[in-house]
Design a protein around this motif. Structure first.
Motif, short mmCIF file in Angstrom:
data_model
loop_
_atom_site.label_atom_id
_atom_site.label_comp_id
_atom_site.label_asym_id
_atom_site.label_seq_id
_atom_site.Cartn_x
_atom_site.Cartn_y
_atom_site.Cartn_z
N ARG A 213 -36.13 -11.40 17.54
CA ARG A 213 -36.50 -11.17 15.99
C ARG A 213 -37.65 -11.71 15.38
O ARG A 213 -38.41 -11.21 14.96
N TYR A 214 -38.06 -13.07 15.90
CA TYR A 214 -39.29 -13.68 15.76
C TYR A 214 -40.38 -12.83 16.16
O TYR A 214 -41.26 -12.59 15.28
N MET A 215 -40.32 -12.39 17.36
CA MET A 215 -41.40 -11.64 17.78
C MET A 215 -41.67 -10.42 17.11
O MET A 215 -42.91 -9.93 16.87
N SER A 216 -40.69 -9.69 16.91
CA SER A 216 -40.86 -8.27 15.85
C SER A 216 -41.43 -8.74 14.62
O SER A 216 -42.14 -7.96 13.97
N ASN A 217 -40.73 -9.86 14.14
CA ASN A 217 -41.27 -10.22 12.61
C ASN A 217 -42.87 -10.45 12.66
O ASN A 217 -43.73 -9.87 11.77
N ALA A 218 -43.37 -11.16 13.83
CA ALA A 218 -44.64 -11.57 14.07
C ALA A 218 -45.46 -10.38 14.17
O ALA A 218 -46.68 -10.18 13.54
N GLU A 219 -45.02 -9.11 15.04
CA GLU A 219 -45.71 -8.07 15.01
C GLU A 219 -45.91 -7.31 13.66
O GLU A 219 -46.97 -6.91 13.35
N GLN A 220 -44.81 -7.22 13.21
CA GLN A 220 -44.67 -6.57 11.88
C GLN A 220 -45.48 -7.17 10.72
O GLN A 220 -46.65 -6.38 9.94
N ASP A 221 -45.82 -8.61 10.74
CA ASP A 221 -46.90 -9.31 9.90
C ASP A 221 -48.15 -9.29 10.37
O ASP A 221 -49.06 -9.87 9.60
N GLY A 222 -48.35 -8.86 11.57
CA GLY A 222 -49.82 -8.65 12.03
C GLY A 222 -50.23 -10.13 12.53
O GLY A 222 -51.55 -10.17 12.62
N LEU A 223 -49.45 -11.02 12.91
CA LEU A 223 -49.98 -12.18 13.53
C LEU A 223 -50.59 -12.05 14.86
O LEU A 223 -50.15 -11.12 15.85
N THR A 224 -51.51 -12.83 15.27
CA THR A 224 -52.48 -12.67 16.44
C THR A 224 -51.18 -13.23 17.76
O THR A 224 -50.44 -14.16 17.32
N ARG A 225 -51.55 -12.98 18.89
CA ARG A 225 -50.69 -13.57 19.78
C ARG A 225 -50.84 -15.05 19.79
O ARG A 225 -49.78 -15.77 19.85
N ILE A 226 -52.06 -15.77 19.65
CA ILE A 226 -52.09 -17.22 19.61
C ILE A 226 -51.34 -17.52 18.44
O ILE A 226 -50.73 -18.71 18.46
N GLU A 227 -51.53 -16.87 17.39
CA GLU A 227 -50.92 -17.61 16.02
C GLU A 227 -49.24 -17.33 16.42
O GLU A 227 -48.34 -18.26 15.92
N THR A 228 -48.82 -16.36 16.89
CA THR A 228 -47.19 -16.21 17.34
C THR A 228 -46.96 -17.48 18.10
O THR A 228 -45.91 -17.83 17.68
N LEU A 229 -47.63 -17.65 19.13
CA LEU A 229 -47.24 -18.81 20.17
C LEU A 229 -47.26 -20.18 19.34
O LEU A 229 -46.23 -20.90 19.42
N ILE A 230 -48.29 -20.46 18.35
CA ILE A 230 -48.62 -21.59 17.89
C ILE A 230 -47.30 -22.07 17.07
O ILE A 230 -46.92 -23.30 16.83
N GLN A 231 -46.82 -21.04 16.23
CA GLN A 231 -45.53 -21.26 15.21
C GLN A 231 -44.55 -21.70 16.10
O GLN A 231 -43.63 -22.57 15.56
N LEU A 232 -44.38 -21.23 17.33
CA LEU A 232 -43.16 -21.75 18.15
C LEU A 232 -43.48 -23.15 18.42
O LEU A 232 -42.52 -23.93 18.63
N ILE A 233 -44.68 -23.56 18.95
CA ILE A 233 -45.14 -24.74 19.21
C ILE A 233 -44.68 -25.81 17.93
O ILE A 233 -44.46 -27.01 18.19
N GLN A 234 -45.05 -25.16 17.03
CA GLN A 234 -45.01 -26.02 15.59
C GLN A 234 -43.40 -26.32 15.33
O GLN A 234 -43.25 -27.34 14.85
N LEU A 235 -42.73 -25.41 15.50
CA LEU A 235 -41.12 -25.71 15.40
C LEU A 235 -40.79 -26.84 16.59
O LEU A 235 -40.12 -27.56 16.24
N ILE A 236 -41.48 -26.82 17.74
CA ILE A 236 -41.14 -27.68 18.81
C ILE A 236 -41.49 -29.22 18.30
O ILE A 236 -40.76 -30.34 18.30
#
Ligand code: HEM
Length: 400
Positions: A213-236
């Protein structure tokens, strides 16, 4: 700079490290904020902290913090440069939205159930040992188990994931050593590569998981791959240290007040109040750091523009203007809801408060149920007055 700013008390970081609560209690009645000898200011009172969390005159710090520490590139730098926590305005909203929407679809009751089982399984390993080091053997494990469950990580990956999460997190704790920073950088890189692989697997699998779900949200919202990854790191990052420290603090608070411990053992409906009152007295996050982009007036004093400003939860949550006998642990407070400030406020308010609370409540419920005769053997020291708080060892005994 106006004269009255120069007459503000200047607090030494060493004194704050030794006893933040005592220092804040000394100055809070007379001053809305104090200056730090290392530069910057600390805002002390509950209503000011709550209001300033949404004040456009205070902004998140972007990559200023790592740059100040001499870090201008790499995995740790990227966490600040591409993450939601340090971003402002539209950029912040853009990075946060996909995580927020994906979390909203998680079923909290299932998450709680999983956590309850996992917490009991951890405790079962120590059932006959008679003693337990609460930080490393319990509190450090639960939040990573929770994240591994949210991210649906395969069990064989757990040990490596645990190890890398805690090595990376060392960078965000108070005063990390040079070696710890180097290890954190390497662990951050490994985690990023690992999560990259998990994201790819989730997008191929098309399952209804948090990651897909997060992956498809990130694609819809136009996040770059690095942004997509870093939000996961921030969750951690957001979801581990804060929970670990709060789990230890709440156990210590309750064991220091045997009547309250017995009350919670007898009546599980008190778990939520016990968690809130503990967060009020010893919040998992000491405060949040911002930079002032304009002068800010507080109670006749001027907080100047261009300064680092700590909005201190440690201080605000013991403000005598708001809480009667603020240093006393009291499960029956009428305004316990104000302890929600421990999760922040404004645009950056904790994106996973419900998860955080569930972890603290289930973590406490398992202790109360499995080890009702628990006793405190050594009291830990809590360190850190800016952001993440650290805790020293805490031994508890049982079954004697
Ligand atoms: C005891 C539990 C927790 C406490 C006390 C806590 C506290 C906070 C606070 C105070 C903030 C605001 C930071 C700021 O304004 O600069 C925050 C933000 C955040 N928290 Fe939590 N948190 C907890 C649990 C969690 C968990 C379990 C997760 C993830 C699974 C999480 C992820 C985050 C993230 C990603 C942010 C950044 C939000 C943004 O910048 O928009 N937190 N948290």
């Amino acid at each position: 700079m106006a004269d009255h700013v120069r007459t503000l008390p200047v607090i030494s970081s060493a004194a704050l490290a030794a006893d933040s609560h005592a220092i804040f209690a000394r100055y809070r009645p007379s001053y809305p904020f104090v200056a730090l000898d290392t530069g910057g200011y600390v805002v002390l009172r509950h209503d000011d902290v709550a209001r300033l969390l949404s004040d456009p005159g205070l902004q998140a710090t972007g990559a200023a913090m790592p740059v100040q520490a001499g870090i201008t590139e790499g995995a740790l730098y990227d966490i600040f440069d591409h993450g939601m926590l340090t971003a402002n305005g539209e950029q912040h909203g853009h990075r946060r939205a996909g995580v927020s929407r994906a979390l909203a679809h998680e079923t909290l009751s299932q998450f709680r159930e999983h956590l309850a089982k996992a917490a009991r399984a951890v405790l079962a390993q120590y059932q006959n040992a008679g003693r337990l080091e609460l930080v490393s053997e319990y509190a450090e494990k639960l939040p990573v188990i929770a994240l591994a469950s949210l991210l649906q990580l395969p069990e064989q990956d757990f040990p490596r994931f645990f190890d890398d999460v805690y090595k990376m997190n060392a960078f965000f704790r108070p005063n990390p050593s040079e070696d710890a920073v180097a290890e954190a950088e390497a662990a951050g890189l490994r985690l990023r590569a690992y999560l990259d692989g998990r994201l790819t697997a989730a997008s191929v699998g098309h399952s209804d998981s948090f990651l897909s779900r997060y992956m498809s949200n990130a694609e819809q919202d136009g996040l770059t791959r690095i942004e997509t990854l870093i939000q996961l790191i921030q969750l951690i990052i957001g979801g581990t240290e804060s929970v670990r420290t709060a789990l230890v603090a709440q156990t210590v608070q309750l064991l220091s007040h045997p009547t309250a411990w017995k009350a919670v053992c007898a009546d599980k409906s008190l778990l939520a109040s016990a968690v809130s009152e503990s967060l009020r007295l010893e919040p998992g996050i000491a405060g949040v750091v911002r930079v002032s982009v304009q002068d800010i007036e507080l109670d006749g004093w001027t907080l100047p523009a261009g300064q680092l400003v700590i909005l201190s939860f440690l201080s605000a949550l013991r403000d005598e203007r708001i809480f009667n006998q603020p240093h006393v642990f009291d499960l029956a407070r009428s305004n316990l809801h104000l302890a929600r400030l421990a999760f922040g406020g404004g645009a950056h308010k904790c994106v996973a408060e419900a998860m955080g609370r569930a972890e603290l409540e289930e973590g406490l419920a398992a202790l109360v149920e499995c080890l009702p005769d628990l006793q405190l053997d050594s009291r830990p020291a809590f360190q850190g007055h800016m952001f993440v708080r650290d805790t020293s060892e805490c031994w508890v005994t049982y079954g004697h």
